[in-house]
Design an enzyme around this catalytic site. Sequence first.
Site, short mmCIF file in Angstrom:
data_model
loop_
_atom_site.label_atom_id
_atom_site.label_comp_id
_atom_site.label_asym_id
_atom_site.label_seq_id
_atom_site.Cartn_x
_atom_site.Cartn_y
_atom_site.Cartn_z
N GLY A 1 -15.27 -28.70 -59.38
CA GLY A 1 -15.40 -27.50 -59.98
C GLY A 1 -15.00 -26.79 -61.38
O GLY A 1 -14.63 -25.94 -61.61
N HIS A 2 -14.70 -27.74 -62.08
CA HIS A 2 -14.15 -27.65 -63.90
C HIS A 2 -14.21 -29.06 -65.02
O HIS A 2 -14.59 -30.26 -64.26
CB HIS A 2 -12.60 -27.31 -63.61
CG HIS A 2 -11.53 -29.02 -62.97
ND1 HIS A 2 -11.11 -28.46 -61.26
CD2 HIS A 2 -11.23 -29.86 -63.24
CE1 HIS A 2 -10.86 -29.26 -61.08
NE2 HIS A 2 -9.94 -30.57 -62.81
N ALA A 3 -13.66 -28.60 -65.71
CA ALA A 3 -13.81 -29.89 -66.59
C ALA A 3 -12.25 -30.11 -67.79
O ALA A 3 -11.41 -28.33 -67.32
CB ALA A 3 -14.74 -29.73 -67.47
N ARG B 1 -16.93 -31.69 -63.93
CA ARG B 1 -16.96 -32.60 -62.34
C ARG B 1 -17.25 -32.01 -61.14
O ARG B 1 -16.25 -31.03 -60.97
CB ARG B 1 -16.31 -33.49 -62.40
CG ARG B 1 -14.86 -33.27 -62.12
CD ARG B 1 -14.01 -32.52 -62.91
NE ARG B 1 -13.83 -32.62 -64.24
CZ ARG B 1 -12.97 -34.10 -64.79
NH1 ARG B 1 -12.02 -34.31 -63.78
NH2 ARG B 1 -13.13 -33.92 -65.81
#
Length: 124
Positions: free
Chosen positions: A41-43, A88
Amino acid sequence: MCKIVDRRGNLTVAEQMHDIPFEIKRVYWTYDVPSGESRGGHAHKRLYQLVVAMSGSFVVNIDNGKEKKSILLNHPWEGLLITPGVWRTLDDFSSGAVCLVLASELYDESDYIYDYDDFIDFVR
């Protein structure tokens, strides 16, 4: 990565700067993920990662700001390279799944993008 099949048990090799296009500075793994939970839940701004399903399976959902894909990882001899600027999430973990990550950098909180709108601004 290279899978070597042997009657005594298989072996997979991944060498930095050969099979993995970066120097490995950090290794971590996720396991015992409860049913229905999501990871990621981040990049990242700079970090490269190779994600491997060492046991079981899970789905990696990737988004580069233009295109979205879902990739099932379920073989320990296959890995997914995630480059900087890719959002992702990891979902649908099977019972007993182990997710191994080889990372190009040491942990750095400032490298993370946690807000999706900030991510879209970053990739534009």
